[in-house]
Each structure stands twice: as C-alpha cells, then as structure tokens.
Design a protein around this motif. Structure first.
Motif, PDB file in Angstrom:
ATOM      1  N   VAL A  12      59.176  88.814  40.760  1.00  0.00           N
ATOM      2  CA  VAL A  12      59.596  90.067  41.401  1.00  0.00           C
ATOM      3  C   VAL A  12      58.380  90.946  41.715  1.00  0.00           C
ATOM      4  CG1 VAL A  12      61.020  92.144  41.166  1.00  0.00           C
ATOM      5  CG2 VAL A  12      61.853  89.969  40.245  1.00  0.00           C
ATOM      6  N   GLY A  13      57.457  91.037  40.759  1.00  0.00           N
ATOM      7  CA  GLY A  13      56.264  91.866  40.947  1.00  0.00           C
ATOM      8  C   GLY A  13      55.463  91.404  42.146  1.00  0.00           C
ATOM      9  N   ALA A 126      72.633  93.657  39.448  1.00  0.00           N
ATOM     10  CA  ALA A 126      73.025  92.936  40.667  1.00  0.00           C
ATOM     11  C   ALA A 126      71.899  92.910  41.707  1.00  0.00           C
ATOM     12  CB  ALA A 126      74.312  93.520  41.255  1.00  0.00           C
ATOM     13  N   GLY A 127      70.669  92.773  41.235  1.00  0.00           N
ATOM     14  CA  GLY A 127      69.484  92.519  42.068  1.00  0.00           C
ATOM     15  C   GLY A 127      69.384  93.394  43.305  1.00  0.00           C
ATOM     16  N   GLY A 128      69.560  92.789  44.468  1.00  0.00           N
ATOM     17  CA  GLY A 128      69.347  93.507  45.724  1.00  0.00           C
ATOM     18  C   GLY A 128      70.523  94.365  46.170  1.00  0.00           C
ATOM     19  N   ALA A 298      64.866  89.709  46.996  1.00  0.00           N
ATOM     20  CA  ALA A 298      66.080  90.543  46.943  1.00  0.00           C
ATOM     21  C   ALA A 298      65.911  91.634  45.879  1.00  0.00           C
ATOM     22  CB  ALA A 298      67.296  89.678  46.632  1.00  0.00           C
ATOM     23  N   THR A 299      65.366  91.265  44.736  1.00  0.00           N
ATOM     24  CA  THR A 299      65.194  92.252  43.667  1.00  0.00           C
ATOM     25  C   THR A 299      64.108  93.255  44.052  1.00  0.00           C
ATOM     26  OG1 THR A 299      65.824  90.494  42.136  1.00  0.00           O
ATOM     27  CG2 THR A 299      64.895  92.484  41.152  1.00  0.00           C
ATOM     28  N   ALA A 300      63.041  92.749  44.680  1.00  0.00           N
ATOM     29  CA  ALA A 300      61.957  93.638  45.122  1.00  0.00           C
ATOM     30  C   ALA A 300      62.454  94.639  46.158  1.00  0.00           C
ATOM     31  CB  ALA A 300      60.807  92.813  45.693  1.00  0.00           C
ATOM     32  N   ALA A 305      63.108 100.268  47.349  1.00  0.00           N
ATOM     33  CA  ALA A 305      63.993 101.371  47.767  1.00  0.00           C
ATOM     34  C   ALA A 305      63.858 102.538  46.779  1.00  0.00           C
ATOM     35  CB  ALA A 305      65.435 100.879  47.824  1.00  0.00           C
ATOM     36  N   ASP A 306      63.777 102.226  45.490  1.00  0.00           N
ATOM     37  CA  ASP A 306      63.591 103.282  44.473  1.00  0.00           C
ATOM     38  C   ASP A 306      62.247 103.995  44.661  1.00  0.00           C
ATOM     39  OD1 ASP A 306      65.989 102.933  43.197  1.00  0.00           O
ATOM     40  OD2 ASP A 306      65.190 101.791  41.498  1.00  0.00           O
ATOM     41  N   ILE A 307      61.206 103.207  44.930  1.00  0.00           N
ATOM     42  CA  ILE A 307      59.875 103.810  45.117  1.00  0.00           C
ATOM     43  C   ILE A 307      59.923 104.762  46.319  1.00  0.00           C
ATOM     44  CG2 ILE A 307      57.435 103.344  45.642  1.00  0.00           C
ATOM     45  CD1 ILE A 307      57.807 100.579  44.292  1.00  0.00           C
TER      46      ILE A 307
END
Ligand code: HSE
Length: 420
Positions: A12-13, A126-128, A298-300, A305-307
């Motif tokens: 993910v990173g 739920a990832g993305g 998908a998780t990234a 989006a949070d960033i």
C-alpha cells in the motif's frame, strides 16, 4: 507544498508514493497544493520497494522531521504504530492510517489525543470503498438502522470459489495468500477478526459504541463445508461472511459470522475479493457501497483521499461526533441476539432419532422451519440439516449443548445464522 512521511512502504505504501507521483496533476488541482513524500520508513533497506522516494529504517526520522506535516501509518500491527502515531500527534502532525487493528483497540484514546488535529482512516475499512466518508459526511442526517457488509475480501474470495467451483477450503486459502489478499496471519481473515475490526470502526461512526473485538460475537468460516453450501443453494441462500451492526429495541447488535442470505439479495451477488456494505438510514433508506476491499492501488486511493482532505482543510470529528452520545446506544449482549439458524449434525440412522431431536428443540421453544436428511449408502450415520424459526442466541446455544449430549448425535453440530 505539503510534505508527508510514510511509516511502512509495503504494497500500500508503495502505491501511495507511486500514485502521488503518477496522478500528481489531478491531486494537486484537487488539493490546491503539491503533495510530496519526504521520507518512507521500512524495516529492511536492502529490499527493492519499487518506489522513487528517500527511505530510512528509523521511524523517528519522520516523527522528528519538523517539515513533515502528515504522517501516513501503513505498518500494520498494534503496539508499535500506536506508540508512533501518539508521538506524531503530540508533535501536532496530522495522521492518516489504514490500520484497522490499531483503531479496533485504540480509536477512542486516539480521538482524545488528536483533539483538533486531523486523524483520518478511510482505508482501514473496505479498502478503496469510501464507506467512512459516507457515514461521517453523507449520511449524517440519519439514525442508522443497520449496517451489513462483506468486509473481508479473502473470505469472500474463498466462499465464492467454494460455492461456484466446489473448490477445497485449504487450496483456495493458499490461492488467496498467493494473490496477496490475505493478512500476514490468515487466521485473521478466516476467523472473522479482520472483518470485526472494520465493523467496530463503522459501529463507532453509526452508534458511538466503544467496543473491542473481544466484546462481540465473532465466528469465522473454518467449519463451512460443501454440504452447507449445497443446502444453502437448495433453499435459496448464499453463504457470506458478514459484519452486522443493527439497532434493535434493546440495543445494538454487533456480530461477524458466516450468514445465509437470500441468494437474490445484492450482497449475495458480490463475488470474489470484492467488498460491499449496505447501510440503512431512517430517512435515506438503503444505500450500498461496492468495490475493492484490498490491494495496493485501491487502498492507496483511500489513503490519498484522506491526505487531500487534510490539505484542503476539510476535517470532521475523528469518530463523527462533536459531542458524546452519552450512552444512547448500548451493545446488546450476545445471548440476546435474535435470528434464524441452520443446524447440521450427524445422527444414527434409526427409528425414533428424529423424534428425540425435535423434542429436544421443542424443550427450548425452538421451532423447525425446514429439514433435510442426507444418507449415504451403507453408512450407519446420516446428516440432518435444519433451519429454525427465530430464537435467541442463548436458546440455540443451550439447545446445541443438549443435542450434543444425546447418544444418537455424533461429533460436533455446525450452526450458521440466517438473515432474512
Ligand atoms: N485481508 C484483508 C481482506 C485485507 O482480505 O479483506 C484488507 O483489509
């Protein structure tokens, strides 16, 4: 320009770093500022991460760097990230995490510590799929009646393969591990713990409930066999591992378990590694969220989006409430949960056996809804499969204990809950 530090540059990173670079144009336009990765922290500096960022093996290099505004925690585990994230908050840095286990145990302490500092965690559940955003922003006018969802991709992939292709449990688990869906320790997936972490996060947003995994009913898919799958099919059900949060008169049910659901329902049609969550609000009615629950990009997508939200200055209270709910919603004790059940047991193929079993269920006021007996040629035991009308968890558990004590019943009894 906003600088971020990434604690943990795994799948993910690495995706976060690469998407920030490949989609820099749209991200900058939406955030209003350029977002750059100042430093990533990894355990082993010799492993190639497929990223073009500066790396260190010391997490304090991020925490101590005064130019880094946002710490992105993607390490996994609980104790070490908890320590580091607390340290980041103490220094006034905003935090973005995908770490569901950290939140399942420490979300209220972290909220307290964060105060007005942004603390975001869309990727944890739920990832993305933007389900946290839906509960925190889009559905805030509603009392939430229920949340039901497929919150673990590994088990959904396994159940789909078992149901659609008759695949064997162990083989399909190995395949899910090979494809990179499963947790480092796959018992977190198959045992329902990963889904429970996500359910607890959603339950805080919906009901303000501060429960831990050990407080709620969690069952995994380990005992599901082809017999159950076939029975479910013949009665119009699919078996899914669901996370369920439901407001009932006396409190809120929180539970994770394999569930037989109507095969025509939308959740029943969610196959493979995909996740889906249905949220029912008292005003909006049912809303559904579907997408990839795991995987690097998908998780990234949710992490970034949070960033962007933080950079834009859009912050909402970490767990969705500006004021406490003062115990408005209480967790319903496990034994008071009421639902329908499916039971599978091996019994002697002799006269009078069925009468003994139905009498025993009758003693607990449990009424049988449907029944199937499956015999094998030359075998002295047969399989009995029942579904019941609604009864409490306490009654079905006691009845199962008593049934196991009957001489005519052999081995364990498998029970699967049914949601209608
Ligand atoms: N192991 C998890 C799953 C990854 O299978 O859904 C995402 O949390």
């Amino acid at each position: 320009m906003v600088k971020i530090g990434i604690l943990g540059v795994g799948t993910v990173g690495a995706s976060v770093a690469n998407i920030l670079s490949s989609n820099a144009d749209i991200i900058e336009a939406r955030a209003g500022k350029k977002i750059v990765v100042e430093l990533g922290v990894v355990r082993d500096l010799n492993r190639d991460r497929g990223v073009n960022i500066k790396l260190s093996s010391n997490p304090m290099d991020i925490i101590n760097d005064e130019t880094i505004d946002i710490v992105v925690e993607l390490m996994g585990g609980v104790d070490e990230p908890f320590k580091l994230v607390k340290e980041a908050l103490r220094r006034g840095k905003a935090v973005v995490t995908a770490n569901k286990a950290l939140l399942a145990y420490h979300r209220y302490e972290l909220q307290e510590l964060a105060g007005d500092i942004p603390f975001m965690y869309e990727a944890s559940t739920a990832g993305g799929i933007p389900i946290i955003g839906a509960l925190k922003n889009g559905l805030t006018a509603n009392h939430i009646e229920s949340i039901q969802g497929i919150m673990n991709g590994t088990t959904n992939y396994m159940l789909t393969k078992m149901i659609k292709e008759g695949a064997n449990y162990d083989e399909v688990l190995k395949e899910a591990q090979r494809l990179g869906y499963a947790e480092a320790d796959p018992t977190f997936d198959v045992g329902g713990f990963d889904a429970s972490h996500k359910l607890l996060i959603l339950a805080s947003l919906a009901y303000g409930i501060d429960a831990k995994p050990e407080d709620i009913l969690i069952e995994g898919i380990e005992n599901i066999t082809q017999v159950d799958v076939e029975f479910a099919k013949s009665f119009g059900y699919e078996i899914k591992l669901l996370g369920i949060a439901k407001k009932v008169d006396e409190g809120v049910e929180l539970r994770v378990h394999p569930t037989m659901i109507d095969s025509n329902s939308m959740l029943a049609k969610v196959d493979g590694v995909m996740n889906a969550v249905s949220v029912v609000g008292d005003k909006v009615g049912e809303t559904m969220y579907y997408g990839a629950g795991a995987g690097g990009d998908a998780t990234a997508s949710a992490v970034i989006a949070d960033i962007i939200d933080i950079v834009r200055g859009n912050t909402t209270p970490m767990l969705g409430y500006k004021r406490g709910l003062e115990g408005k919603f209480e967790l319903l004790p496990e034994e008071d949960i009421i639902t329908n059940y499916y039971l599978r047991m091996e019994v002697d193929d002799k006269s009078g056996v069925l009468a003994k079993i139905t009498t025993k269920l009758g003693e607990f006021d449990i009424s049988i809804e449907s029944m199937l007996q499956k015999s094998h040629r030359n075998a002295s035991h047969v399989k009995l499969l029942f579904t019941t009308h609604k009864c409490t968890e306490a009654k079905i558990q006691e009845a199962m204990l008593e049934l196991r004590r009957l001489d005519c019943v052999h081995g364990n009894i498998t029970m699967i809950r049914i949601e209608k």
